[in-house]
Design an enzyme around this catalytic site. Structure first.
Site, PDB file in Angstrom:
ATOM      1  N   ASP A   1       0.766  -1.116  -0.063  1.00 12.44           N
ATOM      2  CA  ASP A   1       0.101   0.499   0.182  1.00 12.44           C
ATOM      3  C   ASP A   1       0.973   1.408   0.308  1.00 12.44           C
ATOM      4  O   ASP A   1       1.844   1.735   0.973  1.00 12.44           O
ATOM      5  CB  ASP A   1      -0.711   0.343   1.237  1.00 12.44           C
ATOM      6  CG  ASP A   1      -1.669  -1.081   1.218  1.00 12.44           C
ATOM      7  OD1 ASP A   1      -2.814  -1.161   1.276  1.00 12.44           O
ATOM      8  OD2 ASP A   1      -1.368  -2.278   1.978  1.00 12.44           O
TER       9      ASP A   1
ATOM     10  N   GLU B   1      -4.789   2.071  -2.930  1.00 12.18           N
ATOM     11  CA  GLU B   1      -5.233   2.191  -3.110  1.00 12.18           C
ATOM     12  C   GLU B   1      -5.418   3.576  -2.231  1.00 12.18           C
ATOM     13  O   GLU B   1      -6.588   4.488  -1.667  1.00 12.18           O
ATOM     14  CB  GLU B   1      -6.534   1.662  -2.191  1.00 12.18           C
ATOM     15  CG  GLU B   1      -5.275   0.571  -1.036  1.00 12.18           C
ATOM     16  CD  GLU B   1      -6.841   0.884  -0.244  1.00 12.18           C
ATOM     17  OE1 GLU B   1      -7.729   1.199  -0.610  1.00 12.18           O
ATOM     18  OE2 GLU B   1      -6.864   0.556   1.204  1.00 12.18           O
ATOM     19  N   ASN B   2      -4.213   3.901  -1.373  1.00 13.25           N
ATOM     20  CA  ASN B   2      -3.813   4.995  -0.611  1.00 13.25           C
ATOM     21  C   ASN B   2      -3.449   6.054  -0.738  1.00 13.25           C
ATOM     22  O   ASN B   2      -2.126   6.899  -0.047  1.00 13.25           O
ATOM     23  CB  ASN B   2      -3.370   4.737   0.571  1.00 13.25           C
ATOM     24  CG  ASN B   2      -4.229   3.535   1.279  1.00 13.25           C
ATOM     25  OD1 ASN B   2      -3.953   2.363   2.151  1.00 13.25           O
ATOM     26  ND2 ASN B   2      -5.499   4.190   2.213  1.00 13.25           N
TER      27      ASN B   2
ATOM     28  N   ASN C   1     -10.381  -0.821  -0.105  1.00 15.30           N
ATOM     29  CA  ASN C   1     -11.498  -0.468   0.265  1.00 15.30           C
ATOM     30  C   ASN C   1     -12.097   1.284  -0.146  1.00 15.30           C
ATOM     31  O   ASN C   1     -12.671   2.040   0.082  1.00 15.30           O
ATOM     32  CB  ASN C   1     -11.405  -0.804   1.739  1.00 15.30           C
ATOM     33  CG  ASN C   1     -10.916  -0.370   2.333  1.00 15.30           C
ATOM     34  OD1 ASN C   1      -8.969  -0.623   2.643  1.00 15.30           O
ATOM     35  ND2 ASN C   1     -11.084   0.989   3.479  1.00 15.30           N
ATOM     36  N   HIS C   2     -10.789   2.206  -0.377  1.00 14.81           N
ATOM     37  CA  HIS C   2     -10.367   3.776  -0.400  1.00 14.81           C
ATOM     38  C   HIS C   2     -10.579   3.862  -2.362  1.00 14.81           C
ATOM     39  O   HIS C   2     -10.614   4.464  -2.685  1.00 14.81           O
ATOM     40  CB  HIS C   2      -9.083   4.102   0.106  1.00 14.81           C
ATOM     41  CG  HIS C   2      -9.077   3.882   1.517  1.00 14.81           C
ATOM     42  ND1 HIS C   2     -10.505   5.066   2.109  1.00 14.81           N
ATOM     43  CD2 HIS C   2      -8.333   3.627   2.792  1.00 14.81           C
ATOM     44  CE1 HIS C   2     -10.257   4.342   3.606  1.00 14.81           C
ATOM     45  NE2 HIS C   2      -8.276   3.472   4.074  1.00 14.81           N
TER      46      HIS C   2
ATOM     47  N   HIS D   1      -3.584  -3.739   3.449  1.00 13.18           N
ATOM     48  CA  HIS D   1      -4.888  -3.511   3.819  1.00 13.18           C
ATOM     49  C   HIS D   1      -4.002  -3.003   5.218  1.00 13.18           C
ATOM     50  O   HIS D   1      -4.833  -1.733   5.564  1.00 13.18           O
ATOM     51  CB  HIS D   1      -6.180  -4.246   3.611  1.00 13.18           C
ATOM     52  CG  HIS D   1      -6.969  -3.422   4.981  1.00 13.18           C
ATOM     53  ND1 HIS D   1      -7.681  -2.261   4.735  1.00 13.18           N
ATOM     54  CD2 HIS D   1      -7.426  -3.678   5.469  1.00 13.18           C
ATOM     55  CE1 HIS D   1      -8.588  -1.834   5.379  1.00 13.18           C
ATOM     56  NE2 HIS D   1      -8.959  -2.612   6.723  1.00 13.18           N
TER      57      HIS D   1
ATOM     58  N   HIS E   1      -1.007  -2.770   6.641  1.00 14.33           N
ATOM     59  CA  HIS E   1      -0.148  -1.756   6.732  1.00 14.33           C
ATOM     60  C   HIS E   1       1.068  -2.538   6.849  1.00 14.33           C
ATOM     61  O   HIS E   1       2.064  -1.329   7.588  1.00 14.33           O
ATOM     62  CB  HIS E   1      -0.615  -0.435   6.520  1.00 14.33           C
ATOM     63  CG  HIS E   1      -1.278   0.124   6.141  1.00 14.33           C
ATOM     64  ND1 HIS E   1      -1.509   1.857   6.163  1.00 14.33           N
ATOM     65  CD2 HIS E   1      -1.411   0.050   4.984  1.00 14.33           C
ATOM     66  CE1 HIS E   1      -2.341   2.235   4.390  1.00 14.33           C
ATOM     67  NE2 HIS E   1      -2.452   1.018   4.351  1.00 14.33           N
TER      68      HIS E   1
END
Length: 267
Positions: free
Chosen positions: A8, A39-40, A67-68, A177, A179
């Site tokens: 991530d 996604e982040n 999810n983001h 997810h 991290h």
């Protein structure tokens, strides 16, 4: 085939770590393909077209999400045209969701399928990742035995269950997810490379790539706080390297990679 997966990427610090270290990682490990979870990347939530194109210019071949995915509205403007981007495949009404959950990329005379899946524990209401994963694997195997899964999930037990379930069916399945890099990179008995969580790439002296003060305050008081992604500061990069057998697609080796101020990057 050598596959480098970068965990991530969070905010501007994470982007800078990719820019600074991906050329060196390529030089040392010589991967044929680079995958990164993005996604982040846009200030900790979501992805913009500008950042997407920046990743490609830096040498990232495929970007996975989580999810983001939809947190930055810009993604609605380009996801259907972004041929190097995938989002989780197991939405309950997947056919109505923009984008795709699997890409098959060509690498000279070989192909690699990259699949993105959601876990369901503590994550929300999604379709069964085991069933959807089986369906996508069957589709991918019409073209290649080299298959890589980014399993974006909260519970370590669910990630482990997915690892054991897909063992022997795919080249690798790695978790994202949470991290925090887990110390369990291995090859499972049937030949699938596995790691519960690859970890994140971003701000080192924080929590989840964010400034730590607001997160600590949230835990202490249970009051809403604004999580802040710093624009600069000391960074870390977490990744893994998987080497597969060119004939079977199964893993030959699996190595966790960590770069930060306390773990110097060694050639």
């Amino acid at each position: 085939m050598k596959i480098l997966f970068i965990g991530d990427v969070v905010g501007k610090v994470g982007q800078k770590m990719v820019a600074d270290y991906l050329p060196r990682l390529r030089q040392v490990y010589k991967p044929q393909v680079v995958i990164a979870n993005g996604e982040n990347a846009a200030d900790g939530r979501g992805l913009t077209e500008k950042i997407y194109k920046k990743f490609l210019s830096l040498g990232v071949d495929v970007i996975t999400m989580g999810n983001h995915t939809w947190d930055h509205y810009d993604i609605y403007n380009f996801i259907d045209d972004a041929t190097s981007l995938i989002r989780p495949a197991n939405y309950e009404r997947n056919e109505e969701v923009p984008g795709v959950g699997m890409r098959i990329i060509r690498l000279n005379d070989q192909k690699l399928a990259v699949i993105n899946l959601f876990g369901r524990s503590f994550m929300g209401s999604f379709d069964d990742p085991f069933r959807v994963g089986d369906e996508l694997i069957a589709e991918a195997k019409k073209e290649t035995d080299h298959i890589f899964i980014d399993f974006h999930a909260e519970a370590t037990s669910e990630k482990q269950a997915a690892g054991w379930y897909f063992d022997g069916k795919v080249s690798a399945i790695v978790g994202t997810h949470t991290h925090v890099q887990t110390n369990d990179a291995r090859i499972l008995p049937q030949g699938t490379a596995y790691q519960t969580d690859v970890g994140m790439t971003g701000f080192y002296e924080g929590i989840l790539g964010m400034k730590k003060e607001s997160i600590i305050e949230n835990f202490r008081t249970q009051m809403p706080t604004r999580f802040v992604t710093p624009d600069s500061g000391e960074g870390q990069l977490n990744a893994c390297l998987v080497e597969t057998d060119n004939k079977t697609g199964l893993a030959k080796s699996m190595q966790a990679i960590r770069i930060d101020s306390d773990t110097l990057f060694m050639n």
